[in-house]
Design an enzyme around this catalytic site. Structure first.
Site, PDB file in Angstrom:
ATOM      1  N   GLU A  35       0.731  -1.233  -0.151  1.00  0.00           N
ATOM      2  CA  GLU A  35      -0.039  -0.045  -0.010  1.00  0.00           C
ATOM      3  C   GLU A  35       0.912   1.452   0.276  1.00  0.00           C
ATOM      4  O   GLU A  35       1.741   1.261   0.713  1.00  0.00           O
ATOM      5  CB  GLU A  35      -0.833  -0.010   1.356  1.00  0.00           C
ATOM      6  CG  GLU A  35      -1.872   1.246   1.133  1.00  0.00           C
ATOM      7  CD  GLU A  35      -2.810   1.198   2.381  1.00  0.00           C
ATOM      8  OE1 GLU A  35      -2.713   0.341   3.128  1.00  0.00           O
ATOM      9  OE2 GLU A  35      -3.385   2.182   2.650  1.00  0.00           O
ATOM     10  N   ARG A 261       5.547 -12.677   9.816  1.00  0.00           N
ATOM     11  CA  ARG A 261       6.037 -11.398   9.431  1.00  0.00           C
ATOM     12  C   ARG A 261       7.674 -11.441   9.991  1.00  0.00           C
ATOM     13  O   ARG A 261       7.667 -12.194  11.013  1.00  0.00           O
ATOM     14  CB  ARG A 261       5.325 -10.148  10.271  1.00  0.00           C
ATOM     15  CG  ARG A 261       4.118 -10.045   9.507  1.00  0.00           C
ATOM     16  CD  ARG A 261       3.499  -9.048  10.588  1.00  0.00           C
ATOM     17  NE  ARG A 261       3.763  -7.698  10.377  1.00  0.00           N
ATOM     18  CZ  ARG A 261       3.161  -6.789   9.300  1.00  0.00           C
ATOM     19  NH1 ARG A 261       2.212  -7.319   8.696  1.00  0.00           N
ATOM     20  NH2 ARG A 261       3.737  -5.520   9.099  1.00  0.00           N
ATOM     21  N   LYS A 271       4.433   0.598   9.350  1.00  0.00           N
ATOM     22  CA  LYS A 271       4.628   1.825   8.860  1.00  0.00           C
ATOM     23  C   LYS A 271       3.930   2.734   9.789  1.00  0.00           C
ATOM     24  O   LYS A 271       4.447   4.141   9.651  1.00  0.00           O
ATOM     25  CB  LYS A 271       3.802   1.761   7.373  1.00  0.00           C
ATOM     26  CG  LYS A 271       4.655   1.430   6.354  1.00  0.00           C
ATOM     27  CD  LYS A 271       3.973   1.337   4.980  1.00  0.00           C
ATOM     28  CE  LYS A 271       3.185  -0.003   4.837  1.00  0.00           C
ATOM     29  NZ  LYS A 271       2.697  -0.004   3.421  1.00  0.00           N
TER      30      LYS A 271
END
Ligand code: ATP
Ligand code: MG
Length: 553
Positions: A35, A261, A271
């Site tokens: 994104e 992750r 982020k």
């Protein structure tokens, strides 16, 4: 990509092998779907190496697709930064860059299809009401009062939403699935909402935007992705993705596989938190060399190969992990140890005057660029009556373990002569200003003639011919190994950046931004982008291991 890079297998590669063997797939098509709401970090590198690496190894293709459904948080600057980071890592996406927003027309059409099938409805409940009706993990949710609105009305209302006749938050489109599902994502999830926002790709065209979950699976299907690889937090959402794809008229059904992750000690890989570090001024931008971003690592002096090597060493599993920073550091150190030319820099200088060296008689010595790589050539070194050494490399008194310069004793200057400290000059506060030495002219490249043993070797730079340089030393960004749950201000390490005024060999003025060098005994460095002629700036990429350990403390 270098053939020497190891490609260990993992459970995803085993699944692909099986799919190819069974004939389920003849080609592999993956994608990396960021994104564009921030810069990429080292966690994304793991996903990039996995997706692009698989495409490379199976002669398949990998798309770069921006999942851009949140126009308010996204920007073209992030799009550009992400493209440049993926390229820098050495990967090539298939064809043009894609955007989920390329599919907004199709996505809207599929939403209409769900409405027509009685599988989606426009809900005028407030967000608060929707939240309350969702239930909990223990209690089922309740049906919205709008759940049984007829198809024709839903179509009209969705059209009104699309035409901008309702305000933001006034209503939304929800899939009609199962309010009693143990998977919360299946409890009539919102699939479209109203947002009067400018979109970096579609401008003002839309005032309704599809939700991520609805968009992601359809985008994968449109692109014919064979293996849709994502992190474990999307495990439950797989049910919703399968439901959407099963209920719209689209041919392909990508299979999703989840892996864990990457978490890295002493930093954050979210982020949201990284944005906070930037906007609240804890760091000097997204590419601050302390940041775990690809841009930060690059500015710090990491190479694409070292980041890929790290991703290869950590592997891909479903297990939760917190990787030690030393693992990342080892990857760049191993590479730079092989390839970085050597040079001398004094980070915290104190002056030496060599009293028996003729005034104005500077000479040019020669030094190898690498101790065991003659092919890297040699360089010229200015040697003068006045030189600098590290303040820490001199003591007035010391025990035998200290093998550097001590008053009345000898030490070897790297690539030059043996000197002996005769006396010191101090300022009013007792700080050493100058160390007066003598040198043995017969020790260039050879031991003292009378068999005297000189054990220590220290680095130095001419005080008359050198470049001034700001030296930036970096430490961990956070004081805690796992700072995720803490406030940034609480976990932040105020000593994570130390700036020193040093001196370096003159030849270093010719380095390119980012080019690596080993400053003997102090670490691997690279020239920073803020460097200017006459005011060089070097970043320490990573410290040396126990180099020259015999020098002692
Ligand atoms: P963040 O939490 O940092 O915002 P994200 O998952 O929201 O990360 P996206 O841009 O959506 O960021 O991520 C793009 C891809 O990178 C996704 O497939 C995601 O699963 C993967 N990814 C993100 N963070 C990590 C990580 N720490 N380790 C491995 N893969 C990651
Ligand atoms: Mg995300």
């Amino acid at each position: 990509m270098a053939e020497t890079e190891k490609r260990p297998t993992n459970f995803i590669r085993q699944i692909i092998d099986r799919d190819i063997e069974s004939g389920l797939h003849t080609t592999v098509h993956t994608r990396f779907p960021p994104e564009p709401n921030g810069f990429l970090h080292i966690g994304h590198a793991k996903s990039i190496c996995l997706n692009f690496g698989i495409a490379e190894d199976y002669q398949g293709t990998c798309n770069l697709r921006f999942d851009d459904t949140n126009p308010e948080k996204e920007s073209i600057d992030y799009v550009n930064a992400i493209k440049s980071d993926v390229s820098w890592l050495g990967y090539h996406w298939d064809g043009e860059v894609r955007y989920s927003s390329d599919y907004f027309d199709s996505l809207h059409g599929y939403a209409v299809e769900l409405i027509e099938k009685g599988l989606a409805f426009v809900d005028f409940s407030t967000q608060e009401q929707i939240r309350e009706m969702r239930g909990t993990l223990k209690a089922p949710g309740q049906h919205s009062p709008y759940r049984d609105t007829d198809v024709a009305t839903n179509l009209q209302e969705f059209e009104k939403m699309t035409q901008g006749e309702y305000t933001e938050g006034h209503c939304c489109l929800r899939a009609k699935i199962d309010m009693a599902s143990p998977f919360m994502c299946m409890r009539d999830p919102v699939i479209y909402r109203i947002k009067f926002a400018h979109h970096h790709q579609t401008g003002e065209k839309w005032c309704v935007y599809p939700m991520y979950d609805f968009t992601h699976c359809i985008s994968d299907a449109i692109e014919g992705i064979s293996h849709s690889l994502c992190t474990l937090e999307f495990q439950d959402n797989r049910r919703l993705y399968d439901w959407v794809i099963d209920n719209i008229s689209i041919a392909t059904q990508p299979r999703q596989y989840e892996f864990s992750r990457l978490n890295l000690e002493y930093t954050v890989l979210s982020k949201r938190k990284l944005i906070q570090l930037v906007t609240e001024g804890f760091v000097d931008g997204w590419d601050d060399p302390r940041m775990p971003t690809i841009a930060g690592l690059r500015r710090r002096g990491y190479t694409p190969a070292s980041v890929r090597e790290f991703c290869s060493r950590i592997g891909v599993t479903k297990m939760d992990n917190l990787i030690e920073m030393s693992m990342l550091e080892a990857c760049i150190r191993d590479e730079l140890n092989e390839h970085a030319p050597r040079a001398m820099a004094v980070l915290d200088p104190v002056k030496i005057v060599i009293e028996n060296y003729a005034q104005g008689e500077g000479e040019t010595l020669t030094a190898a660029n690498h101790p065991n790589k003659p092919e890297l050539g040699s360089r010229e070194l200015a040697f003068d009556k006045e030189i600098y050494i590290e303040r820490d490399d001199f003591r007035e008194e010391a025990n035998k373990k200290y093998k550097r310069l001590v008053l009345g004793k000898e030490v070897r200057l790297r690539n030059a002569y043996v000197i002996k400290a005769e006396r010191v000059e101090k300022d009013e506060d007792g700080n050493i200003q100058t160390i007066y030495c003598t040198y043995d002219a017969d020790t260039l490249g050879k031991d003292p003639a009378d068999g005297r043993k000189v054990k220590g070797v220290i680095h130095w730079v001419s005080a008359l011919r050198h470049e001034k340089a700001e030296i930036r030393l970096y430490d961990r960004l956070f004081k805690e190994p796992n700072p995720g749950a803490l406030e940034l201000a609480e976990a932040y390490n105020p000593d994570s950046l130390v700036k020193l005024n040093g001196v370096v060999e003159s030849g270093l003025a010719n380095k390119a931004i980012g080019e690596a060098v080993q400053f003997e005994r102090t670490g691997y460095f690279c020239l920073d982008k803020e460097s200017k002629a006459g005011a060089l700036v070097f970043n320490r990429t990573v410290a040396l291991r126990d180099t020259w350990a015999k020098i002692g403390d």
